[in-house]
Design a protein around this motif. Structure first.
Motif, PDB file in Angstrom:
ATOM      1  N   ILE A  65       0.841  -1.197   0.000  1.00 51.97           N
ATOM      2  CA  ILE A  65       0.000   0.000   0.000  1.00 51.97           C
ATOM      3  C   ILE A  65       0.877   1.250   0.000  1.00 51.97           C
ATOM      4  N   GLY A  66       1.939   1.267   0.816  1.00 53.23           N
ATOM      5  CA  GLY A  66       2.851   2.409   0.851  1.00 53.23           C
ATOM      6  C   GLY A  66       3.559   2.623  -0.472  1.00 53.23           C
ATOM      7  N   CYS A  67       3.974   1.531  -1.105  1.00 49.56           N
ATOM      8  CA  CYS A  67       4.650   1.620  -2.400  1.00 49.56           C
ATOM      9  C   CYS A  67       3.716   2.209  -3.459  1.00 49.56           C
ATOM     10  N   LEU A  68       2.509   1.677  -3.511  1.00 50.60           N
ATOM     11  CA  LEU A  68       1.543   2.171  -4.498  1.00 50.60           C
ATOM     12  C   LEU A  68       1.140   3.614  -4.214  1.00 50.60           C
ATOM     13  N   PHE A  69       0.973   3.943  -2.934  1.00 47.73           N
ATOM     14  CA  PHE A  69       0.625   5.314  -2.584  1.00 47.73           C
ATOM     15  C   PHE A  69       1.732   6.275  -2.988  1.00 47.73           C
ATOM     16  N   GLY A  70       2.979   5.967  -2.627  1.00 41.82           N
ATOM     17  CA  GLY A  70       4.099   6.849  -2.952  1.00 41.82           C
ATOM     18  C   GLY A  70       4.272   7.033  -4.442  1.00 41.82           C
ATOM     19  N   PHE A  71       4.289   5.930  -5.172  1.00 38.51           N
ATOM     20  CA  PHE A  71       4.494   6.011  -6.621  1.00 38.51           C
ATOM     21  C   PHE A  71       3.307   6.688  -7.294  1.00 38.51           C
ATOM     22  N   GLY A  72       2.097   6.337  -6.859  1.00 39.83           N
ATOM     23  CA  GLY A  72       0.899   6.943  -7.454  1.00 39.83           C
ATOM     24  C   GLY A  72       0.791   8.426  -7.165  1.00 39.83           C
ATOM     25  N   PHE A  73       1.121   8.822  -5.931  1.00 40.68           N
ATOM     26  CA  PHE A  73       1.038  10.236  -5.581  1.00 40.68           C
ATOM     27  C   PHE A  73       2.047  11.057  -6.381  1.00 40.68           C
ATOM     28  N   MET A  74       3.277  10.578  -6.492  1.00 43.05           N
ATOM     29  CA  MET A  74       4.281  11.315  -7.263  1.00 43.05           C
ATOM     30  C   MET A  74       3.917  11.355  -8.742  1.00 43.05           C
ATOM     31  N   THR A  75       3.347  10.271  -9.249  1.00 43.90           N
ATOM     32  CA  THR A  75       2.909  10.264 -10.648  1.00 43.90           C
ATOM     33  C   THR A  75       1.840  11.325 -10.857  1.00 43.90           C
ATOM     34  N   TRP A  76       0.878  11.396  -9.950  1.00 43.37           N
ATOM     35  CA  TRP A  76      -0.200  12.380 -10.076  1.00 43.37           C
ATOM     36  C   TRP A  76       0.345  13.809  -9.977  1.00 43.37           C
ATOM     37  N   VAL A  77       1.218  14.047  -8.967  1.00 43.51           N
ATOM     38  CA  VAL A  77       1.748  15.403  -8.768  1.00 43.51           C
ATOM     39  C   VAL A  77       2.550  15.859  -9.975  1.00 43.51           C
ATOM     40  N   PHE A  78       3.456  15.015 -10.455  1.00 43.99           N
ATOM     41  CA  PHE A  78       4.393  15.469 -11.478  1.00 43.99           C
ATOM     42  C   PHE A  78       3.867  15.330 -12.906  1.00 43.99           C
ATOM     43  N   THR A  79       2.735  14.679 -13.119  1.00 39.44           N
ATOM     44  CA  THR A  79       2.192  14.594 -14.480  1.00 39.44           C
ATOM     45  C   THR A  79       0.872  15.332 -14.630  1.00 39.44           C
ATOM     46  N   ARG A  80       0.097  15.493 -13.551  1.00 38.93           N
ATOM     47  CA  ARG A  80      -1.221  16.115 -13.674  1.00 38.93           C
ATOM     48  C   ARG A  80      -1.333  17.428 -12.896  1.00 38.93           C
ATOM     49  N   ASP A  81      -0.937  17.419 -11.639  1.00 35.31           N
ATOM     50  CA  ASP A  81      -1.175  18.567 -10.780  1.00 35.31           C
ATOM     51  C   ASP A  81      -0.167  19.694 -10.981  1.00 35.31           C
ATOM     52  N   TRP A  82       1.102  19.354 -11.079  1.00 33.62           N
ATOM     53  CA  TRP A  82       2.134  20.377 -11.159  1.00 33.62           C
ATOM     54  C   TRP A  82       3.246  19.915 -12.094  1.00 33.62           C
ATOM     55  N   PRO A  83       2.982  19.827 -13.370  1.00 34.83           N
ATOM     56  CA  PRO A  83       3.992  19.316 -14.307  1.00 34.83           C
ATOM     57  C   PRO A  83       5.081  20.358 -14.602  1.00 34.83           C
ATOM     58  N   ILE A  84       6.224  20.153 -13.954  1.00 33.84           N
ATOM     59  CA  ILE A  84       7.368  21.038 -14.167  1.00 33.84           C
ATOM     60  C   ILE A  84       8.548  20.163 -14.576  1.00 33.84           C
ATOM     61  N   ILE A  85       9.311  20.635 -15.562  1.00 34.64           N
ATOM     62  CA  ILE A  85      10.482  19.898 -15.999  1.00 34.64           C
ATOM     63  C   ILE A  85      11.664  20.340 -15.136  1.00 34.64           C
TER      64      ILE A  85
END
Length: 177
Positions: A65-85
Motif C-alpha cells: 500500500i505504501g509503495c503504491l501510494f508513494g508512486f501513485g502520488f508522485m505520478t499524479w503530482v508530477f504529471t497532472r497537478d504540477w507538471p514542471i520539468i
C-alpha cells in the motif's frame, strides 16, 4: 460460570531450565496455559506447538500500500497537478521516484505492523496490564498452568512437577477469565 481463573505458575532463573521444564511437561502430557520470558528463547515455539507468526503478511500488505501510494502520488503530482520539468527530466521520471517510493514502503510497513501487533496483543492506550508476578519478564522465566478445575491432588502433582524441574518458586494467583 466463574469469572476468575486460578493460575498456578513456577518461576525459573534461566532459559535452559525453562526449556527442560517445557520438555518435561510435554513428556508428562501436561497442558501448559502460558509461558512468559523476558526475551525470545530460541527453540521454545516448536516445544509449545506454536505456529509461525503471520505478522509478516501484514507487513507485506502495508508495504505494498505504501509503495503504491508513494508512486501513485508522485505520478499524479508530477504529471497532472504540477507538471514542471526539472533539469531536463521528463514529467514522469520513474528513477527519480524510487527513493521516496522505497521510504514510503518501509514507513507504511513499519507503522502498519506496529498497529496490527498492538491490536492482536490487546495493547495500547487504556489497556490494563495483566501480571502474574512482578519479576516475570523482568529477570525470571515462567510456566503457568490453569488450575481452576483441578482437584487438590492434581494441584499437588503440578507443584511436584515444579520442584522436580528446578523451579525457583511456585505461586498461585486468581486472574480474570
Amino acid at each position: 460460570m466463574s469469572t476468575e481463573r486460578n493460575i498456578l505458575f513456577g518461576l525459573y532463573d534461566d532459559e535452559v531450565k525453562l526449556l527442560d521444564a517445557v520438555k518435561a511437561a510435554n513428556a508428562a502430557h501436561l497442558n501448559i496455559d502460558e509461558v512468559y520470558t523476558p526475551f525470545p528463547v530460541h527453540g521454545l515455539d516448536p516445544l509449545l506447538g506454536l505456529e509461525e507468526s503471520r505478522l509478516h503478511i501484514a507487513g507485506f500488505i502495508f508495504g505494498t500500500i505504501g509503495c503504491l501510494f508513494g508512486f501513485g502520488f508522485m505520478t499524479w503530482v508530477f504529471t497532472r497537478d504540477w507538471p514542471i520539468i526539472f533539469g531536463g527530466k521528463p514529467y514522469w521520471s520513474v528513477p527519480a521516484f524510487i527513493p521516496i517510493t522505497f521510504e514510503l514502503t518501509v514507513l507504511f510497513a513499519a507503522v502498519g505492523m506496529v498497529l496490527v501487533f498492538y491490536i492482536i496483543c490487546g495493547l495500547g492506550p487504556g489497556a490494563e496490564p495483566r501480571r502474574l508476578h512482578d519479576r516475570i519478564t523482568d529477570d525470571k522465566f515462567c510456566i503457568a498452568f490453569d488450575a481452576t478445575d483441578l482437584a487438590s491432588g492434581a494441584v499437588d502433582d503440578l507443584k511436584g512437577y515444579f520442584s522436580k524441574t528446578g523451579a525457583e518458586s511456585v505461586h498461585s494467583k486468581m486472574v480474570p477469565a
